[in-house]
Design a protein around this motif. Structure first.
Motif, PDB file in Angstrom:
ATOM      1  N   GLU A 339       0.823  -1.207   0.000  1.00  0.00           N
ATOM      2  CA  GLU A 339       0.000   0.000   0.000  1.00  0.00           C
ATOM      3  C   GLU A 339       0.861   1.263   0.000  1.00  0.00           C
ATOM      4  OE1 GLU A 339      -3.353   0.428   0.121  1.00  0.00           O
ATOM      5  OE2 GLU A 339      -3.930  -1.683   0.115  1.00  0.00           O
ATOM      6  N   ALA A 340       2.140   1.135   0.395  1.00  0.00           N
ATOM      7  CA  ALA A 340       3.009   2.310   0.520  1.00  0.00           C
ATOM      8  C   ALA A 340       4.123   2.263  -0.519  1.00  0.00           C
ATOM      9  CB  ALA A 340       3.592   2.371   1.926  1.00  0.00           C
ATOM     10  N   GLN A 341       3.769   2.012  -1.774  1.00  0.00           N
ATOM     11  CA  GLN A 341       4.779   1.870  -2.820  1.00  0.00           C
ATOM     12  C   GLN A 341       5.067   3.163  -3.571  1.00  0.00           C
ATOM     13  OE1 GLN A 341       3.645  -1.374  -5.397  1.00  0.00           O
ATOM     14  NE2 GLN A 341       4.885  -2.826  -4.256  1.00  0.00           N
ATOM     15  N   ASN A 342       4.368   4.239  -3.272  1.00  0.00           N
ATOM     16  CA  ASN A 342       4.650   5.495  -3.970  1.00  0.00           C
ATOM     17  C   ASN A 342       4.746   6.633  -2.956  1.00  0.00           C
ATOM     18  OD1 ASN A 342       1.820   6.874  -3.828  1.00  0.00           O
ATOM     19  ND2 ASN A 342       1.388   4.821  -4.598  1.00  0.00           N
ATOM     20  N   VAL A 343       5.501   7.644  -3.346  1.00  0.00           N
ATOM     21  CA  VAL A 343       5.785   8.757  -2.444  1.00  0.00           C
ATOM     22  C   VAL A 343       4.524   9.537  -2.096  1.00  0.00           C
ATOM     23  CG1 VAL A 343       7.095  10.904  -2.189  1.00  0.00           C
ATOM     24  CG2 VAL A 343       8.126   8.942  -3.346  1.00  0.00           C
ATOM     25  N   ARG A 344       3.608   9.639  -3.049  1.00  0.00           N
ATOM     26  CA  ARG A 344       2.386  10.412  -2.805  1.00  0.00           C
ATOM     27  C   ARG A 344       1.561   9.786  -1.689  1.00  0.00           C
ATOM     28  NH1 ARG A 344      -2.303  11.849  -7.322  1.00  0.00           N
ATOM     29  NH2 ARG A 344      -3.630  13.090  -5.918  1.00  0.00           N
ATOM     30  N   THR A 345       1.451   8.450  -1.713  1.00  0.00           N
ATOM     31  CA  THR A 345       0.691   7.771  -0.661  1.00  0.00           C
ATOM     32  C   THR A 345       1.375   7.919   0.685  1.00  0.00           C
ATOM     33  OG1 THR A 345      -0.138   6.168  -2.269  1.00  0.00           O
ATOM     34  CG2 THR A 345      -0.286   5.571   0.056  1.00  0.00           C
ATOM     35  N   ILE A 346       2.693   7.782   0.703  1.00  0.00           N
ATOM     36  CA  ILE A 346       3.424   7.904   1.961  1.00  0.00           C
ATOM     37  C   ILE A 346       3.285   9.315   2.532  1.00  0.00           C
ATOM     38  CG2 ILE A 346       5.716   7.819   3.005  1.00  0.00           C
ATOM     39  CD1 ILE A 346       6.444   5.657   0.991  1.00  0.00           C
ATOM     40  N   ALA A 347       3.342  10.326   1.657  1.00  0.00           N
ATOM     41  CA  ALA A 347       3.215  11.707   2.127  1.00  0.00           C
ATOM     42  C   ALA A 347       1.828  11.979   2.695  1.00  0.00           C
ATOM     43  CB  ALA A 347       3.516  12.669   0.978  1.00  0.00           C
ATOM     44  N   ALA A 348       0.788  11.386   2.089  1.00  0.00           N
ATOM     45  CA  ALA A 348      -0.579  11.624   2.544  1.00  0.00           C
ATOM     46  C   ALA A 348      -0.975  10.720   3.702  1.00  0.00           C
ATOM     47  CB  ALA A 348      -1.556  11.417   1.379  1.00  0.00           C
ATOM     48  N   ALA A 349      -0.398   9.518   3.765  1.00  0.00           N
ATOM     49  CA  ALA A 349      -0.777   8.560   4.804  1.00  0.00           C
ATOM     50  C   ALA A 349       0.462   7.817   5.302  1.00  0.00           C
ATOM     51  CB  ALA A 349      -1.813   7.574   4.255  1.00  0.00           C
ATOM     52  N   PRO A 350       1.331   8.487   6.075  1.00  0.00           N
ATOM     53  CA  PRO A 350       2.564   7.843   6.544  1.00  0.00           C
ATOM     54  C   PRO A 350       2.320   6.672   7.487  1.00  0.00           C
ATOM     55  CG  PRO A 350       2.267   9.981   7.601  1.00  0.00           C
ATOM     56  CD  PRO A 350       1.241   9.887   6.519  1.00  0.00           C
ATOM     57  N   TRP A 351       1.111   6.583   8.068  1.00  0.00           N
ATOM     58  CA  TRP A 351       0.819   5.471   8.975  1.00  0.00           C
ATOM     59  C   TRP A 351       0.766   4.130   8.240  1.00  0.00           C
ATOM     60  CZ3 TRP A 351      -2.241   9.767   8.149  1.00  0.00           C
ATOM     61  CH2 TRP A 351      -3.338   9.605   7.305  1.00  0.00           C
ATOM     62  N   LEU A 352       0.746   4.145   6.913  1.00  0.00           N
ATOM     63  CA  LEU A 352       0.783   2.882   6.176  1.00  0.00           C
ATOM     64  C   LEU A 352       2.127   2.178   6.318  1.00  0.00           C
ATOM     65  CD1 LEU A 352      -1.020   3.912   2.852  1.00  0.00           C
ATOM     66  CD2 LEU A 352      -1.977   2.667   4.784  1.00  0.00           C
ATOM     67  N   LEU A 353       3.130   2.890   6.845  1.00  0.00           N
ATOM     68  CA  LEU A 353       4.452   2.293   7.052  1.00  0.00           C
ATOM     69  C   LEU A 353       4.550   1.546   8.376  1.00  0.00           C
ATOM     70  CD1 LEU A 353       6.735   5.196   5.777  1.00  0.00           C
ATOM     71  CD2 LEU A 353       6.219   3.048   4.613  1.00  0.00           C
ATOM     72  N   LEU A 354       3.457   1.435   9.129  1.00  0.00           N
ATOM     73  CA  LEU A 354       3.480   0.728  10.412  1.00  0.00           C
ATOM     74  C   LEU A 354       3.984  -0.711  10.278  1.00  0.00           C
ATOM     75  CD1 LEU A 354       2.863   0.610  13.448  1.00  0.00           C
ATOM     76  CD2 LEU A 354       0.514  -0.017  12.865  1.00  0.00           C
ATOM     77  N   PRO A 355       3.566  -1.487   9.250  1.00  0.00           N
ATOM     78  CA  PRO A 355       4.137  -2.843   9.107  1.00  0.00           C
ATOM     79  C   PRO A 355       5.648  -2.834   8.921  1.00  0.00           C
ATOM     80  CG  PRO A 355       2.146  -2.617   7.781  1.00  0.00           C
ATOM     81  CD  PRO A 355       2.486  -1.248   8.274  1.00  0.00           C
ATOM     82  N   GLY A 356       6.183  -1.782   8.275  1.00  0.00           N
ATOM     83  CA  GLY A 356       7.630  -1.676   8.156  1.00  0.00           C
ATOM     84  C   GLY A 356       8.294  -1.512   9.513  1.00  0.00           C
ATOM     85  N   GLY A 357       7.666  -0.754  10.398  1.00  0.00           N
ATOM     86  CA  GLY A 357       8.181  -0.636  11.759  1.00  0.00           C
ATOM     87  C   GLY A 357       8.163  -1.967  12.488  1.00  0.00           C
ATOM     88  N   ALA A 358       7.111  -2.766  12.253  1.00  0.00           N
ATOM     89  CA  ALA A 358       7.053  -4.095  12.868  1.00  0.00           C
ATOM     90  C   ALA A 358       8.192  -4.968  12.369  1.00  0.00           C
ATOM     91  CB  ALA A 358       5.698  -4.738  12.569  1.00  0.00           C
ATOM     92  N   VAL A 359       8.521  -4.876  11.075  1.00  0.00           N
ATOM     93  CA  VAL A 359       9.646  -5.646  10.523  1.00  0.00           C
ATOM     94  C   VAL A 359      10.942  -5.243  11.207  1.00  0.00           C
ATOM     95  CG1 VAL A 359      11.010  -6.085   8.450  1.00  0.00           C
ATOM     96  CG2 VAL A 359       8.531  -5.998   8.295  1.00  0.00           C
ATOM     97  N   ILE A 360      11.164  -3.929  11.371  1.00  0.00           N
ATOM     98  CA  ILE A 360      12.400  -3.449  11.993  1.00  0.00           C
ATOM     99  C   ILE A 360      12.525  -3.957  13.422  1.00  0.00           C
ATOM    100  CG2 ILE A 360      13.603  -1.368  12.777  1.00  0.00           C
ATOM    101  CD1 ILE A 360      12.412   0.076  10.342  1.00  0.00           C
ATOM    102  N   VAL A 361      11.447  -3.859  14.194  1.00  0.00           N
ATOM    103  CA  VAL A 361      11.484  -4.303  15.587  1.00  0.00           C
ATOM    104  C   VAL A 361      11.753  -5.807  15.668  1.00  0.00           C
ATOM    105  CG1 VAL A 361      10.100  -4.583  17.676  1.00  0.00           C
ATOM    106  CG2 VAL A 361      10.016  -2.432  16.415  1.00  0.00           C
ATOM    107  N   ALA A 362      11.071  -6.597  14.832  1.00  0.00           N
ATOM    108  CA  ALA A 362      11.246  -8.049  14.872  1.00  0.00           C
ATOM    109  C   ALA A 362      12.659  -8.449  14.474  1.00  0.00           C
ATOM    110  CB  ALA A 362      10.218  -8.720  13.952  1.00  0.00           C
ATOM    111  N   VAL A 363      13.200  -7.836  13.427  1.00  0.00           N
ATOM    112  CA  VAL A 363      14.550  -8.195  12.964  1.00  0.00           C
ATOM    113  C   VAL A 363      15.595  -7.788  13.995  1.00  0.00           C
ATOM    114  CG1 VAL A 363      16.295  -7.681  11.214  1.00  0.00           C
ATOM    115  CG2 VAL A 363      13.952  -8.171  10.525  1.00  0.00           C
ATOM    116  N   LEU A 364      15.465  -6.596  14.580  1.00  0.00           N
ATOM    117  CA  LEU A 364      16.408  -6.182  15.610  1.00  0.00           C
ATOM    118  C   LEU A 364      16.345  -7.104  16.825  1.00  0.00           C
ATOM    119  CD1 LEU A 364      16.147  -2.270  15.604  1.00  0.00           C
ATOM    120  CD2 LEU A 364      18.091  -3.665  14.906  1.00  0.00           C
TER     121      LEU A 364
END
Length: 382
Positions: A339-364
């Motif tokens: 859902e967060a594959q383009n800059v426009r979506t990320i700029a309008a809805a940065p909360w779509l990157l929450l799964p990316g944060g979960a990946v970072i926490v799990a890998v660390l």
């Protein structure tokens, strides 16, 4: 006068000491004692256990189910959580979020959301909501937290383009993303121990052939190889079969480093007396590998496995993000990040990157746990 037995009976027996003068409590007890001193490793282990608990019961932990959506709240931002409310009779403790009023900005063509303070959505613990089957067996409608009145808008981490709760979908995605690493590493463990053990145990021509095979696999760029194998899966294959096929692909390509480790340890141990005794006793290669040689460095294998799981998680996330791995209706962190594959979506809805944060926490957390286990695997080192 006291007898020798009386004197010795008054002396408490002492535990045997190793070469460093430390009491010997058993190998695994020493491993645990050293692991407890690794603060980051312990913290990583706690986070990993919590992640797998989430993966076990996401239906109970998520506020809503995967089927829940509210199109009127498309790309709704996160609703701030308020802990109390003044209803005219003084402040009282009442956790709630405010509902949204949506308006269309005709200049930008975007839907804007404003909090409606007169329409609180009260939040509680162990609330009743949409029904689900816990562990696929137990019918229930109890959720750990969520709106007290089912059906009210509750997007504490925002919503996606269809008005689906990002937090709930991220919790559900934990099951696939964490288990695909676990299952993939389990298969890689079997391949790595068996092939690496045969290579180190026999040596000679067998060892040369296996090592050349490992070098060939490691020389091929992993991402293009993953992409090619994943793209070969037909679109008509059911999502559950895609999950198992992706797991097999990752495990078939991920056993080489573990095989190298096992091979090196087996080369060092194959001339030991206990291995010669097992051969003279008529034990076959598989029995010698799994029954006699493997237990001698099992703690080291555990450390290597814990460090391999993050690679599996990142590989699945990358494949699914690129659209050639898992796909809807399966929900994983990589699928959600599509859902967060383009800059426009990320700029309008940065909360779509929450799964990316979960990946970072799990890998660390897995890396910290692996570092702690790797240090504790040799409890006699200073």
């Amino acid at each position: 006068m006291s007898t020798i037995d009386d004197i010795t009976g008054q002396i408490a027996p002492s535990a045997p000491e190793d070469q460093h003068g430390r009491g010997y409590d058993g190998h695994w007890a020493l491993v645990w004692q050293k692991f407890r001193k690794h603060k980051l490793g312990v913290a990583g282990g706690i986070v990993v256990l919590l992640a797998y608990f989430v993966a076990l019961v996401p239906e109970f932990l998520a506020p809503v189910t995967l089927e829940s959506y509210m199109p009127a709240y498309s790309y709704a931002p996160p609703q701030p959580l308020h802990w109390g409310r003044d209803d005219g009779e003084g402040w009282r403790f009442a956790p709630h979020v405010n509902a949204y009023n949506s308006v269309i900005d005709y200049n930008s063509g975007r839907r804007l959301f404003e909090e409606d303070v007169e329409a609180p959505v009260y939040v509680g613990l162990f609330v009743r909501g949409e029904s689900y089957r816990l562990l696929g067996l137990i019918e229930s409608d109890i959720h750990l937290f969520g709106p007290i009145e089912a059906g009210q808008p509750f997007f504490i981490a925002g919503a996606d383009r269809l008005g689906r709760d990002i937090l709930s979908r991220t919790i559900y995605g934990t099951r696939i993303s964490m288990t695909i690493g676990l299952v993939g590493v389990a298969l890689s463990l079997v391949f790595g121990i068996l092939i690496g053990g045969i290579s180190g145990l026999f040596g000679g021509v067998v060892d040369n052939l296996i090592q050349r095979l490992i070098e060939f696999i490691q020389s091929v760029p992993s991402i293009p190889l993953w992409i090619g194998l994943a793209a070969a899966i037909p679109q008509s294959v059911p999502p559950l079969q895609v999950y198992f096929l992706i797991t097999i692909i990752l495990s078939v390509l991920g056993w080489t480093s573990l095989a190298r480790v096992v091979r090196g340890r087996f080369l060092a141990m194959r001339n030991e007396d206990f291995v010669k005794a097992a051969r003279l006793d008529g034990c076959g290669p598989v029995r010698i590998i799994f029954r006699h040689m493997l237990p001698s460095f099992l703690s080291h294998i555990i450390a290597v496995v814990s460090l391999a799981i993050p690679g599996m998680i990142l590989a699945e996330t990358a494949l699914s993000y690129l659209g050639i791995g898992l796909r809807t209706p399966i929900v994983s962190w990589g699928v959600l990040l599509q859902e967060a594959q383009n800059v426009r979506t990320i700029a309008a809805a940065p909360w779509l990157l929450l799964p990316g944060g979960a990946v970072i926490v799990a890998v660390l957390a897995l890396n910290f746990l692996g570092d702690g286990l790797r240090d504790a695997a040799d409890p006699y080192s200073d």
